[in-house]
Design a protein around this motif. Structure first.
Motif, PDB file in Angstrom:
ATOM      1  N   TYR A 154       0.830  -1.206   0.000  1.00 59.24           N
ATOM      2  CA  TYR A 154       0.000   0.000   0.000  1.00 59.24           C
ATOM      3  C   TYR A 154       0.861   1.252   0.000  1.00 59.24           C
ATOM      4  CZ  TYR A 154      -3.551  -3.439   0.989  1.00 59.24           C
ATOM      5  OH  TYR A 154      -4.367  -4.521   0.901  1.00 59.24           O
ATOM      6  N   ASP A 155       0.379   2.255  -0.716  1.00 65.76           N
ATOM      7  CA  ASP A 155       1.139   3.488  -0.867  1.00 65.76           C
ATOM      8  C   ASP A 155       0.508   4.613  -0.072  1.00 65.76           C
ATOM      9  OD1 ASP A 155       2.980   2.377  -2.683  1.00 65.76           O
ATOM     10  OD2 ASP A 155       1.436   2.503  -4.258  1.00 65.76           O
ATOM     11  N   GLN A 156       1.311   5.619   0.162  1.00 63.18           N
ATOM     12  CA  GLN A 156       0.777   6.806   0.800  1.00 63.18           C
ATOM     13  C   GLN A 156       0.107   7.697  -0.239  1.00 63.18           C
ATOM     14  OE1 GLN A 156       3.963   8.600   3.106  1.00 63.18           O
ATOM     15  NE2 GLN A 156       4.655   6.558   3.714  1.00 63.18           N
TER      16      GLN A 156
END
Ligand code: ADP
Ligand code: MG
Length: 724
Positions: free
Chosen positions: A107-109
């Motif tokens: 998951y990315d910011q």
């Protein structure tokens, strides 16, 4: 077309390892099993919560926002990954205790995500542990969107809509499936099962076959089985979900009832029953010359019902329900006299020695001056005495045998056993009941008595093959027991009350949850209680009875109390069943919060057996959970055992009710709920009776699918064979 009996292993996405897990944990062996593994709830994925609206009492929520940053917290085994997640109205902490590497690399910011999970407050922050996360491209269309509701980050925030308005929007409900810890540990989550059921339904491209006859479906306006099974997993609308539930619950209850009714029919065909045509000399002599008091109307009605049954030529199988103290013993005795009049013996089985002995004493007392021979057989009847009993049973000299489960032993043989009475049924299993049947070439009549009232819906299923008689009236002159809730802290006023009652010549029970002090809990125990009570009530003699004593000692102590030599009996729940000491007027239950409703009611039933005002005092600590408070309140409010049983069923569900475990009929209903679906159950019972009546030989083409389904269910459900 996919076959429903195909091994689950071959379903796309399963494979051998998951198949093993599904088999072991959920007993899902085939794709058909998966199809009937129903969701336990649905999650409305059509709306989103704002973080600022979350409070502590929410179940699962769906949020839309972005991860602001990741953080590792703790060390070693306490290491966890935290993602600070915001939708512009607030921040929640998404927390993972495992799989940190995978999460932070997946998951990315600052990417929009849909997050789903259960919020919890932890040290002033909102946490969602192990949430489900999806990228927001999968989002359903927002039903409404207004510029005012745009969050600070420019992400749309959705207004909540009533479920009904979303019908037609496709899968706005997502199914949630129960999984076990072992499954979760290996990644077999609810989401994964949802994926499997989705695959499965897609592959079932032909309509699923129907199991109910068309006329029933029409009559009750049910949807088809195909539509029901599809919508139970992926409801297209709230309305269809309700219809799917109704249809599948009905179907489930219908087949349970059909099974019971067919079993009963088989039994009636197989066993003739001993006809008891006469009501003769002994019965009449007793009725006119020896009856110690007039029968209550309820007792009369019940005796008539039993008499009709035993005279009919079919074998009686009857459940006699009557609240504690309603006078079941006398009914049993009068039925035994009918057996005597027809040249048959009676065997009365009681759950404890104390009770068996009390029954013998009661019966002998009532039968004084009559030529009816009552004998006792328990584990302690040994040697010469036992041989004599065996001999007299075989010669027919004993008319009524009363005993514990010692009576079912092989070497206990009767000349002509015609009636079996089982007292306090819930203490005996089905197998023990069945053993008594075999003691005569023709199956004897069976009367099962219980003081644990069983809600009607439960009785219909648990004892669905038994006819039911109810004594719904107490003998006259009884004053209703007063039930009082008292906090532990007010012990002095409690003791004053007990001193008063004892001064009036009455006796007192005090019941404790434990025998000895325990380090694990601060519950009260018999040993301490005995010491304290002996001190506080120095004017009295005190008996002590609990399950860890030797049977003979227990017996002796109990007898002292029964004879009135002691005024107070401190005990565990061993005294719960059947003991009759009319002079005892107070039942004190310590840590009453620890007992279930039926148990409290049973204990309370030990008092109020004479003409004096009796009391049941429920002592609890001050702080009680809401459930417990309700339980205690129900006890204070009502003396009606049926009412209590209904409430108990509602509070605890059928699985926990006393009697259901031993009954042999496991409550593994998949979708119906006996506490809530009483109306559907009645419908199902009626429908099953109708089907069987119109098709007693089970061979009409219109019911073909019904009988096929029934035999399939019988094969796959081991518990169904055990009903008796
Ligand atoms: P239970 O149904 O709990 O087994 P019992 O058979 O032990 O109840 O009866 C409770 C008490 O009520 C006994 O003392 C019994 O003698 C008395 N009793 C039974 N029937 C009547 C009646 N018709 N009138 C008055 N007392 C009765
Ligand atoms: Mg009884």
């Amino acid at each position: 077309m996919l076959q429903l009996n195909q091994d689950i292993k071959y379903l796309q996405g399963v494979g051998p390892q998951r198949a093993d897990l599904l088999k072991r944990e959920l007993d899902i062996k085939t794709v058909g099993d998966l199809l009937t593994y129903y969701p336990y709830k649905y999650i409305d994925r059509s709306h989103f919560y704002r973080i600022c609206d979350i409070n502590g009492s929410m179940p699962h929520v769906q949020l839309l926002g972005e991860i602001l940053s990741f953080e590792s917290q703790g060390v070693g085994r306490n290491m966890r990954l935290v993602a600070h997640f915001s939708d512009g109205t607030g921040v929640v902490d998404l927390v993972w205790f495992r799989g940190a590497k995978y999460i932070s690399s997946t998951y990315d910011q600052h990417v929009p995500y849909v997050v789903f999970g259960k919020p919890q407050f932890f040290k002033g922050r909102i946490q969602v542990a192990h949430p489900e996360i999806e990228t927001s491209t999968k989002l359903p269309q927002a039903p409404h969107q207004s510029s005012q509701e745009e969050g600070k980050m420019g992400l749309p925030l959705f207004r909540r809509e009533p479920v009904e308005n979303l019908s037609g929007s496709g899968m706005s409900f997502r199914p949630a499936y129960n999984t076990t810890d072992a499954m979760k540990k290996r990644g077999l989550t609810s989401t994964l099962i949802a994926r499997l059921t989705e695959t499965l339904l897609r592959m079932l491209d032909q309509p699923l076959s129907e199991t109910l006859p068309a006329y029933l479906i029409e009559h009750y306006h049910f949807i088809s089985r195909d539509e029901a099974l599809r919508n139970i997993h992926y409801p297209q609308s709230a309305d269809l979900l309700r219809k799917a539930q109704a249809r599948l619950k009905f179907e489930e209850l219908f087949f349970v009832q059909l099974n019971i009714l067919r079993y009963t029919q088989d039994r009636q065909r197989k066993y003739r029953g001993i006809p008891f045509p006469h009501v003769g000399a002994q019965f009449n002599d007793f009725y006119f010359n020896h009856l110690p008091f007039p029968l209550t109307d309820a007792q009369k009605r019940v005796i008539r019902e039993i008499r009709a049954d035993m005279g009919s030529g079919r074998q009686m199988n009857r459940l006699l329900q009557g609240d504690v103290g309603s006078g079941k013993t006398l009914v049993a005795l009068m039925c035994a006299l009918i057996a005597v009049d027809n040249g048959c013996q009676t065997c009365i089985m009681a759950p404890t020695e104390i009770l068996a002995e009390q029954h013998v004493a009661t019966l002998q007392h009532m039968l004084q001056g009559m030529d009816v021979h009552v004998a006792l057989l328990t584990g302690t009847v040994k040697g010469k005495r036992r041989e004599q009993v065996h001999r007299q049973l075989l010669s027919g000299d004993i008319h009524i045998l009363v005993g514990t489960h010692a009576v079912i032993e092989e070497d206990v043989q009767f000349a002509r056993l015609g009636l079996v009475v089982i007292d306090e049924q819930h203490r005996f299993g089905v197998a023990q009941r069945a053993k008594l049947w075999t003691k005569n070439p023709i199956a004897p009549h069976v009367l099962v008595m219980t003081a644990t009232p069983i809600p009607r819906t439960l009785a219909m299923t648990l004892y669905g093959d038994l006819d039911v008689s109810v004594i719904d009236q107490l003998p006259p002159g009884r004053k209703p027991i007063q039930t009082i809730h008292q906090f532990d802290a007010h012990r002095q006023s409690l003791y004053r009350h007990l001193h008063q009652q004892i001064a009036l010549g009455r006796q007192v029970y005090i019941v404790y949850p434990l025998v000895k002090e325990s380090e694990k809990t601060d519950l009260k125990n018999v040993e301490d209680g005995f010491r304290n009570i002996s001190q506080e009530f120095s004017e009295c003699r005190v008996s002590k009875v609990h399950g860890q004593m030797r049977p003979a000692d227990k017996e002796a102590e109990m007898q002292r109390f029964v004879k009135g030599e002691t005024q107070i009996l401190v005990a565990t729940t061993v005294i719960e069943v059947g003991v009759n000491v009319p002079n005892a007027t107070v039942m004190v239950i310590e840590n009453a919060e620890r007992f279930g409703l039926s148990q409290l009611h049973q204990l309370r039933g030990r008092v109020g057996r004479g003409g004096e005002q009796s009391y049941c005092i429920l002592v609890t600590k001050y702080q009680l959970s809401q459930d417990t408070r309700r339980r205690i309140q129900i006890m204070v409010d009502t003396n009606d055992g049926f009412e209590i049983a209904e409430q108990d069923l509602k509070l605890r569900g059928p699985g926990d009710l006393e009697g259901t475990q031993q009954s042999g009929m496991a409550f593994d209903l998949k979708i119906a709920n006996l506490a809530k679906d009483g109306i559907l159950l009645q419908m199902a019972r009626d429908a099953a009776a109708q089907v069987l009546q119109s098709d007693p030989d089970c061979n009409q083409p219109v019911h073909h699918m019904v009988w096929t389904q029934l035999s399939q269910l019988r094969r796959s459900n081991i518990n169904w064979g055990a009903i008796s």
